[in-house]
Design an enzyme around this catalytic site. Structure first.
Site, PDB file in Angstrom:
ATOM      1  N   GLN A 175      -5.299  -1.315   9.651  1.00  0.00           N
ATOM      2  CA  GLN A 175      -4.894  -2.532   9.249  1.00  0.00           C
ATOM      3  C   GLN A 175      -5.952  -3.661  10.502  1.00  0.00           C
ATOM      4  OE1 GLN A 175      -3.024  -2.945   5.762  1.00  0.00           O
ATOM      5  NE2 GLN A 175      -4.993  -5.381   6.310  1.00  0.00           N
TER       6      GLN A 175
ATOM      7  N   ASP B   8     -11.065   3.177   4.230  1.00  0.00           N
ATOM      8  CA  ASP B   8     -11.728   1.875   4.039  1.00  0.00           C
ATOM      9  C   ASP B   8     -13.579   1.564   3.724  1.00  0.00           C
ATOM     10  OD1 ASP B   8      -9.647   0.010   3.592  1.00  0.00           O
ATOM     11  OD2 ASP B   8      -9.247  -0.149   5.314  1.00  0.00           O
TER      12      ASP B   8
ATOM     13  N   LYS C 245       0.679  -1.081   0.256  1.00  0.00           N
ATOM     14  CA  LYS C 245       0.041  -0.195   0.229  1.00  0.00           C
ATOM     15  C   LYS C 245       0.726   0.804   0.272  1.00  0.00           C
ATOM     16  CE  LYS C 245      -4.528  -2.009   2.415  1.00  0.00           C
ATOM     17  NZ  LYS C 245      -4.553  -2.274   3.316  1.00  0.00           N
TER      18      LYS C 245
END
Ligand code: NAD
Length: 305
Positions: A98, A121, A54
């Site tokens: 994460q 997200d 990422k």
């Protein structure tokens, strides 16, 4: 029929190129560089790999990447304090924590502490509610990437019968909302669904997000249907031989049995190289979108739902 293979790798590259173009314009015309902060707690090897790629791709499209690596025993208070700082930092337009988090941390509490406008997200309860009511939101990356591929392949999806297998908060449910938003007739199937083969056979669009290797065989697929295989499963591949430590080599497969599904489908995403690469591309797209919204600028076209 032999299916068209939807090339997620190439599609994701084109999304990243679009993102890079918008980033360049934001810098030139407005002096703004979008920034994505990724928070990793602990040393889960798979999460470390995701976070690294990422970060790499964030920099490749010209954005700033801020990585925050915290010890596995970080307290909830310290993690929430970091999120609070990132929420207030004007250089940070997107925040991603994460998952999974170590067991002593409450994932819902942590995710809901992120400013919804920076929740790239799309897991914050506000974004879930906005998506569910058809309002502008941050959309979870994997379903967004799947939708982009479907729109690209079909144009309009209106009136199509879509079956989503799996009802998770990160894939199945938001995927169903997005398909409903595009006027599909949507069925969500799950582990308790009765006669799953019959349900899937009615679908013009099948999205499989279960996590069970090759569970959908070709004879469940309606002739000409589009199959989006979200599943990523590692299975033994004795035909590839053994590793140095004597263990059997492995390979990745989806939730659909690729060869038999490809015989009946009109189009299908492979695993690997289908939905997977779209996820990070959509994370970058969401960060640019968040940056534009934060600065009152027009949103990039084609990068949101
Ligand atoms: P999950 O475990 O949270 O949810 C799985 C869902 O499948 C559940 O809702 C369950 O009801 C359903 N299910 C389980 N057994 C079933 C059965 N026999 N029949 C029908 N439904 C059944 O999983 P998830 O997080 O949604 O992930 C699903 C898969 O997608 C996994 O393989 C995961 O690795 C993959 N995934 C891929 C990406 C990507 O970037 N491509 C992103 C997220 C998840």
């Amino acid at each position: 029929m032999s299916a068209t293979v939807i090339d997620g790798k190439a599609f994701a590259a084109s999304v990243r190129e679009k993102v890079a173009g918008h980033v360049a314009r934001l810098k030139e015309e407005h002096g703004i560089t979008p920034g994505l902060a990724v928070v990793l707690v602990g040393e889960d090897p798979a999460s470390q790999v995701y976070v690294r790629s990422k970060g790499k791709m964030t920099v490749e499209v010209g954005m700033n990447s801020y990585e925050h690596k915290l010890e596995a025993d970080t307290s909830e208070a310290d993690l929430l304090a970091l999120i609070d700082r990132l929420n207030k930092d004007a250089d940070v337009h997107g925040i991603l924590v994460q998952l999974p988090l170590p067991g002593h941390l409450d994932e819902d509490l942590v995710i809901n502490a992120i400013d919804p406008a920076k929740d790239v997200d799309g897991f914050h309860i506000s974004n879930v509610g906005l998506l569910g009511t058809g309002q502008k939101s941050m959309v979870p990356c994997t379903p967004l990437g799947s939708l982009m591929m479907l729109r690209d392949h079909h144009g309009a999806l209106s009136g199509m019968n879509a079956v989503v297998i799996g009802r998770s908060n990160i894939v199945g449910k938001p995927m169903a909302q997005l398909l409903l938003g595009d006027s599909c007739t949507v069925t969500i199937a799950h582990s308790r669904t009765k006669d799953l083969p019959d349900v899937v056979r009615r679908a013009d669009i099948v999205v499989a997000a279960v996590g069970r290797p090759e569970m959908v065989p070709g004879d469940w697929i309606k002739e000409g249907a589009t199959v989006i295989d979200v599943g990523i499963n590692r299975i033994d591949a004795p035909e590839k031989g053994t590793n140095e430590d004597g263990s059997v080599k492995t390979r990745l497969v989806g939730d659909c049995h690729y060869e038999s599904c490809a015989e009946r489908a009109g189009a299908i995403t492979p695993v690997p190289g289908g939905v997977g690469p779209m996820t990070i591309a959509c994370l970058l797209a969401n960060t640019v979108t968040a940056c534009c919204r934060a600065n009152g600028l027009a949103e990039p076209e084609g990068l949101t739902a």
